[in-house]
Motif scaffolding. Structure first.
Motif, mmCIF file in Angstrom:
data_model
loop_
_atom_site.group_PDB
_atom_site.id
_atom_site.type_symbol
_atom_site.label_atom_id
_atom_site.label_comp_id
_atom_site.label_asym_id
_atom_site.label_seq_id
_atom_site.Cartn_x
_atom_site.Cartn_y
_atom_site.Cartn_z
ATOM 1 N N SER A 1 1.017 9.088 -5.724
ATOM 2 C CA SER A 1 0.886 10.425 -5.158
ATOM 3 C C SER A 1 1.986 11.360 -5.618
ATOM 4 C CB SER A 1 0.899 10.350 -3.625
ATOM 5 O OG SER A 1 -0.149 9.533 -3.170
ATOM 6 N N PHE B 1 -2.779 -0.942 -8.051
ATOM 7 C CA PHE B 1 -3.714 -0.441 -7.043
ATOM 8 C C PHE B 1 -5.085 -1.082 -7.182
ATOM 9 C CE2 PHE B 1 -6.846 2.782 -5.672
ATOM 10 C CZ PHE B 1 -6.545 2.781 -4.329
ATOM 11 N N PHE C 1 0.826 -1.207 0.000
ATOM 12 C CA PHE C 1 0.000 0.000 0.000
ATOM 13 C C PHE C 1 0.862 1.260 0.000
ATOM 14 C CE2 PHE C 1 -2.695 2.954 2.723
ATOM 15 C CZ PHE C 1 -3.353 3.480 1.624
ATOM 16 N N GLU C 2 1.900 1.293 0.815
ATOM 17 C CA GLU C 2 2.748 2.484 0.877
ATOM 18 C C GLU C 2 3.504 2.700 -0.432
ATOM 19 O OE1 GLU C 2 2.759 4.711 3.122
ATOM 20 O OE2 GLU C 2 1.450 3.698 4.545
ATOM 21 N N PHE D 1 -8.371 5.465 0.641
ATOM 22 C CA PHE D 1 -7.487 6.070 -0.359
ATOM 23 C C PHE D 1 -8.101 5.960 -1.754
ATOM 24 C CE2 PHE D 1 -3.827 5.758 -3.301
ATOM 25 C CZ PHE D 1 -3.280 7.012 -3.080
ATOM 26 N N VAL E 1 -6.857 1.421 2.606
ATOM 27 C CA VAL E 1 -6.805 1.277 1.141
ATOM 28 C C VAL E 1 -8.125 1.738 0.527
ATOM 29 C CG1 VAL E 1 -6.585 -0.364 -0.744
ATOM 30 C CG2 VAL E 1 -5.107 -0.575 1.245
ATOM 31 N N LYS F 1 0.912 3.921 -2.966
ATOM 32 C CA LYS F 1 0.528 5.293 -2.630
ATOM 33 C C LYS F 1 1.636 6.270 -2.996
ATOM 34 C CE LYS F 1 -0.010 6.118 1.723
ATOM 35 N NZ LYS F 1 -0.564 6.190 3.098
ATOM 36 N N SER F 2 2.880 5.877 -2.774
ATOM 37 C CA SER F 2 3.999 6.743 -3.127
ATOM 38 C C SER F 2 4.114 6.915 -4.634
ATOM 39 C CB SER F 2 5.299 6.166 -2.554
ATOM 40 O OG SER F 2 6.413 6.918 -2.969
ATOM 41 N N ARG G 1 -9.207 9.121 -4.326
ATOM 42 C CA ARG G 1 -8.749 9.253 -5.712
ATOM 43 C C ARG G 1 -9.908 9.295 -6.698
ATOM 44 N NH1 ARG G 1 -3.949 8.413 -7.655
ATOM 45 N NH2 ARG G 1 -4.754 7.231 -9.425
#
Length: 1062
Positions: free
Chosen positions: A533, A558, A525-526, A592, A589, A529-530, A596
């Protein structure tokens, strides 16, 4: 200009001459040198001030001739310096420094320089081989080092002087000077002495131009510098000393072992040629090999300084590594790995270097072997990370992670591609995070059973926090480690590399369980997300994903991650052993994804809204908080002002999910919990949509009525529905709202004289009218024009003066339809009668509380409410005689509210129940409460005088007084007092009796018994007294008067009349 210079020199000479003469006289002609030391010191100090003043004004005036002139008297002091105090020697040395720097400069005579070199080294270090008796002051030692630096610089500035330093007869003095300087570096008393000794060493390195001599001194110099720079002793040294020492070490290594310096030694020679050429030489191949090995050991000790926190020291150490890698690339090839590793660790990513400065990346592009070394070092860091993060020292963990960040930056900068490195990085991240999770102090979570969770939706209704608290590595002491790890994930490489790592980790998530699955899930997930983002423009331009056969970006990863998260949320109701941290990450998740997709997330609510709401009833507090934050953020992302609007707008999904579980007889507490939370969260706006759900609950009650806990959970939902529905603005129609009746009894108005006059006048008028009609003078009414409606009480009509009612010829209209909320509440109320006899006391109490809530809400519509009262009355009144005191208390409260809502409709029922059981039961409750309190009554009489209120009472002998504490016979509050069960039940019964009298018309005999039961309460409870006085104030007054609780009325005074005493 020459004339001006000559004139200035003459003037300066005139100032120097008397002082030099005086010095010479004191030093040579004075019979007692110790006695003349004070005067001599004053003159030398004056001479030093003159020299300083002239140097500051114009240093060119002081030339070598004047220096020779001044030195002559000073030399006499130097010859006998042991007979003088050290202060005089210090002043003399200071004058010598000025003469060397500004007078002789490079023209200093060789013999004089040799003598001064020996003299200064003896002053600093003493005579070689002899133990020093007197210690030298710090100021003198510092001045001697400063003068020695000037002497060596001046001597080495000329080719002749530099050659003189390394002559055969000068080598012993030079060696002793080097030894003294190195001792000053390592053992200097103050940082200033160490700094000046380092400056002296720099001057020596510049002055000694012979490579053989430098090579001879190299081991000692490197050894002393490594002693200065090696931790932990180096951490106690001032930073400016460390920086100067690192620069000195860099200079000596470059001057001796620079590739240019040893190029001739490193030429390809056969071993025989090398040995033959080595005779009589110092710089040989064997010397280079041995020296390199020693230098490697020294550097390995010095480079431990890389763990310091001071930026200036780190910068100096980085310059040392880069310079040695560049200038000594071949000669110190064996030291390359430790130099490269240290340079990588010391690299400063925040401050960009100037384009004129050489960096490690520049050297790696020049020397390909350095790139291989970098890749090897990064691989070692990657594989050692899981072991290092298990350390108990957080600094070691964070240092290892930061080093890996810098290593990955070098890999990305140099565009080094290695599948082995990528695979090892994936495994290392997973294993390291797993180790951190297992070592985290927040593993143990105290869980509560779902039935014990008390909902508090204030946070949700206010909006609540918008940021998720950390789930993994969440302790405050682990915060720095967690932030460092997140920094690593954000800088692990370009976007395509992050996607590849995330894909590998996601595949592992699907196949694993336990902490490693949670760690991989969080890492995936990180990383995703990185990558989503913070996209890089360079990554977009140089998109190598298609060329390398990798995925097309983070979106597909994702989507797979989101699908897995939805599956985790869906399975949480069936899988009891699901780790709460996995569910919390799934919530993050999902949230997030909503942030989006924004409005495009609406279709996804079908799958995720019910599972997320279900987690609000979790037994893990942190998971409940996560669910609250998730709902708040999803509502904001989808354009809703609050969570209530989110639930209402998607109520069909929620209701269908709940109904499906109830229809399939899903008896897990999740369904009832989520429905209860939905109702509490949305309020009365949801209730009209719950007709099918209420029907499903009724069906479930029919099928599972033998399971008290489940039945109680269902009724908790119904109670919440009633609670919210009773507050609804759409519960009743407007016509019904306007017909609300107040059943409270009000005191009868007292008839006044004017009222009596009106009544008498009306009767006289009617009597006169009848008399006139009987005599035939009055007008007789004609015969009726309409049929008689029925027999009327003529006398009553005559007295009241009311006219006969008009005939109602209209057809009676059907009652208006009930609102959906009213129908649901009425069905729930009617259902309670079947479960008020449940064996579970808590359920009985819950149902009684439900009735207490719903009765005031339904009472305005009497046509529908009174039949419900008739249905629940038998079972409700039976709860008064329940075996559980808390149920009895709730029954009294519910029955009191029922009296308030139904009013006189309960007249006959209360009368019948009173004479059957209720009256006898009330007297028994009062007796039990009185008996429980009589064990320890309040003392009304004692040794001390009581100053209580005296109340007059009537006795056979007339008026007497009675103590107020004796007048009131109330239940004592001694011991547990009002907290005993009997006292609480009696208090509830008193409230019930007051409610009966206040809202229901009771017969006089029933009222009299209620009055007797409440006689003890009338003094202390104004509300009860007011309720009884509203029905019969005279009876209340008389009872209180007879019991001595009413002050007698004052005797009236009337002229000519006498009233008896009462």
């Amino acid at each position: 200009m020459a004339n001006n210079s000559s004139a200035a020199r003459n003037e300066f000479f005139k100032e120097l001459k008397p002082r030099c003469v005086a010095i010479n006289n004191f030093a040579v002609r004075a019979p007692d040198k110790k006695a003349a030391a004070k005067d001599l010191s004053d003159v030398v100090e004056d001479l030093s001030a003159v020299l300083d003043r002239q140097v500051d004004a114009d240093a060119s005036v002081l030339d070598e001739k004047l220096a020779d002139y001044v030195f002559f008297p000073l030399s006499n002091i130097l010859r006998n310096q042991q007979q003088y105090p050290m202060r005089l020697t210090e002043l003399t040395i200071k004058c010598l420094r000025i003469l060397i720097q500004h007078g002789w400069k490079a023209k200093i005579p060789n013999d004089l320089s040799q003598q001064l070199l020996i003299f200064l080294t003896f002053i600093i270090g003493g005579i070689p081989g002899q133990e020093r008796v007197d210690s030298i002051p710090e100021e003198t030692e510092l001045e001697a080092f400063t003068t020695l630096t000037s002497l060596i610089s001046a001597t080495g500035s000329s080719p002749v002087g530099a050659a003189t330093l390394v002559e055969a007869n000068s080598i012993p003095a030079l060696g002793h000077a080097v030894t003294v300087v190195l001792d000053g570096i390592t053992d200097g008393k103050t940082p200033n002495i160490r700094l000046e000794a380092l400056k002296t060493l720099d001057a020596l390195l510049v002055a000694i131009r012979d490579q053989n001599a430098l090579a001879t001194f190299l081991p000692g110099i490197v050894s002393s510098l490594s002693q200065l720079l090696t931790p932990p002793a180096a951490f106690k040294t001032q930073r400016r000393v460390l920086i100067r020492g690192l620069d000195a070490l860099k200079d000596v290594l470059i001057r001796v072992l620079g590739d240019i310096k040893v190029m001739g030694i490193m030429r390809n020679q056969t071993p025989a040629e090398s040995e033959q050429g080595a005779e009589g030489k110092v710089l040989t191949r064997s010397w280079l090999k041995a020296t390199t090995a020693r230098i490697k050991l020294a550097l390995s000790s010095v480079l431990k300084l890389r763990n310091t926190d001071f930026d200036d020291v780190r910068s100096a150490l980085e310059r040392l590594c880069i310079t040695l890698l560049d200038e000594c690339h071949q000669s110190l090839a064996e030291c390359a790995p430790i130099l490269v590793e240290s340079a990588m660790i010391l690299a400063d990513e925040e401050n960009e270097k100037s384009v004129l400065e050489t960096s490690l990346a520049d050297l790696a592009r020049i020397y390909p072997e350095l790139g291989d070394t970098i890749k090897t070092i990064v691989y070692n860091w990657v594989t050692s990370l899981p072991r290092l993060v298990q350390s108990s020292d957080d600094k070691i963990k964070q240092r290892a992670i930061r080093n890996l960040i810098k290593g990955q930056n070098f890999i990305a900068t140099l565009q080094i591609d290695s599948s082995i490195l990528d695979d090892s990085l994936t495994a290392s991240l997973r294993d390291s995070t797993t180790a951190l999770i297992l070592a985290s102090k927040s593993n143990g979570m105290s869980e509560l059973p779902s039935s014990a969770v008390e909902l508090n939706m204030d946070v949700v209704q206010r909006g609540g926090p918008s940021m998720f608290p950390p789930v993994l590595i969440a302790e405050e002491t682990e915060r720095s480690t967690r932030m460092t790890l997140l920094d690593l994930l954000s800088k692990v490489g370009p976007m395509y590399q992050k996607c590849k790592l995330a894909d590998d980790l996601l595949n592992y998530v699907r196949e694993s369980t336990g902490p490693s699955q949670i760690a991989s899930y969080w890492l995936t997930f990180e990383l995703v997300k990185s990558s989503l983002s913070q996209p890089s423009d360079l990554d977009d331009f140089l998109d190598l994903s298609s060329a390398t056969g990798e995925l097309d970006g983070g979106e597909s990863i994702f989507q797979e991650l989101y699908s897995f998260s939805v599956a985790v949320l869906d399975s949480q109701a069936e899988a009891e052993d699901v780790d709460w941290r996995l569910q919390a990450l799934a919530l993050e998740v999902t949230t997030f994804a909503a942030s989006r997709m924004k409005d495009g997330f609406h279709p996804e609510l079908i799958d995720v809204l019910y599972p997320i709401t279900t987690l609000l009833g979790s037994g893990v507090p942190r998971l409940r908080d996560h669910a609250i934050i998730s709902l708040n953020n999803i509502a904001a992302s989808c354009g809703y002002s609050n969570v209530t609007d989110l639930i209402i707008d998607n109520v069909d999904y929620m209701v269908n999910s709940v109904s499906l579980r109830l229809n399939t007889f899903d008896i897990s507490p999740a369904s009832t919990q989520v429905l209860r939370m939905m109702v509490k969260l949305t309020g009365s706006r949801l209730i009209p949509y719950l007709d099918d759900v209420i029907a499903s609950i009724f069906a479930a009650l029919d099928n599972y009525h033998g399971y008290p806990l489940f039945v109680e959970s269902l009724f908790n939902v119904l109670k919440e529905v009633v609670q919210q529905g009773s507050q609804s603005d759409h519960l009743l129609l407007e016509a019904v709202k306007s017909s609300v009746k107040d059943h409270k009894k009000t005191p009868q108005p007292v008839a006044t004289t004017e009222d009596n006059n009106i009544l008498l006048s009306g009767r006289i008028e009617k009597r006169e009218k009848r008399r006139l009609e009987a005599m035939g003078h009055g007008e007789i009414d004609p015969h009726p024009k309409r049929p008689w409606k029925g027999k009327k009480e003529v006398e009553v009509q005559d007295e009241a003066g009311e006219e006969a009612e008009e005939p109602n010829t209209e057809v009676e209209k059907p009652p208006p339809p009930k609102t959906p909320t009213f129908k649901i509440l009425a069905r729930i109320t009617d259902l309670t009668q079947h479960y008020l006899t449940s064996p579970a006391p808590s359920l009985r109490k819950s149902l009684l509380d439900l009735l207490a809530i719903v009765c005031p809400a339904l009472s305005p519509d009497e046509d529908a409410f009174l039949p419900l009262v008739n249905s629940v009355w038998p079972v409700l009144v039976e709860r008064l005689y329940d075996s559980e005191p808390f149920v009895v208390v709730s029954a009294c409260k519910a029955l009191g509210i029922l009296c308030q809502s139904a009013g006189d409709f309960l007249n006959t029922r209360i009368k019948t129940e009173w004479w059957d059981n209720l009256g006898r039961w009330c007297r028994k409750v009062k007796a039990d409460a009185t008996q429980s309190g009589s064990k320890k009554r309040v003392e009304t009489r004692g040794s001390k005088q009581d100053h209580g209120l005296l109340i007059p009472v009537r006795t056979r002998n007339g008026i007497d007084s009675k103590d107020s504490t004796m007048a009131v016979e109330a239940v004592s509050n001694a011991g547990l007092g009002k907290f005993t069960q009997a006292a609480q039940v009696w208090e509830a019964v008193q409230d019930l009796l007051v409610a009966i009298v206040s809202f229901v018309q009771v017969d006089d005999d029933v009222f009299e018994q209620i009055l007797l039961l409440l006689e003890d309460t009338l003094v202390t409870d104004p509300e009860a007294r007011a309720a009884l006085e509203a029905v019969d104030p005279d009876a209340v007054w008389l009872l209180m008067y007879e019991r001595g609780r009413m002050k007698p009325l004052d005797k009236p005074v009337l002229s000519g009349k006498t009233f008896v005493n009462l």
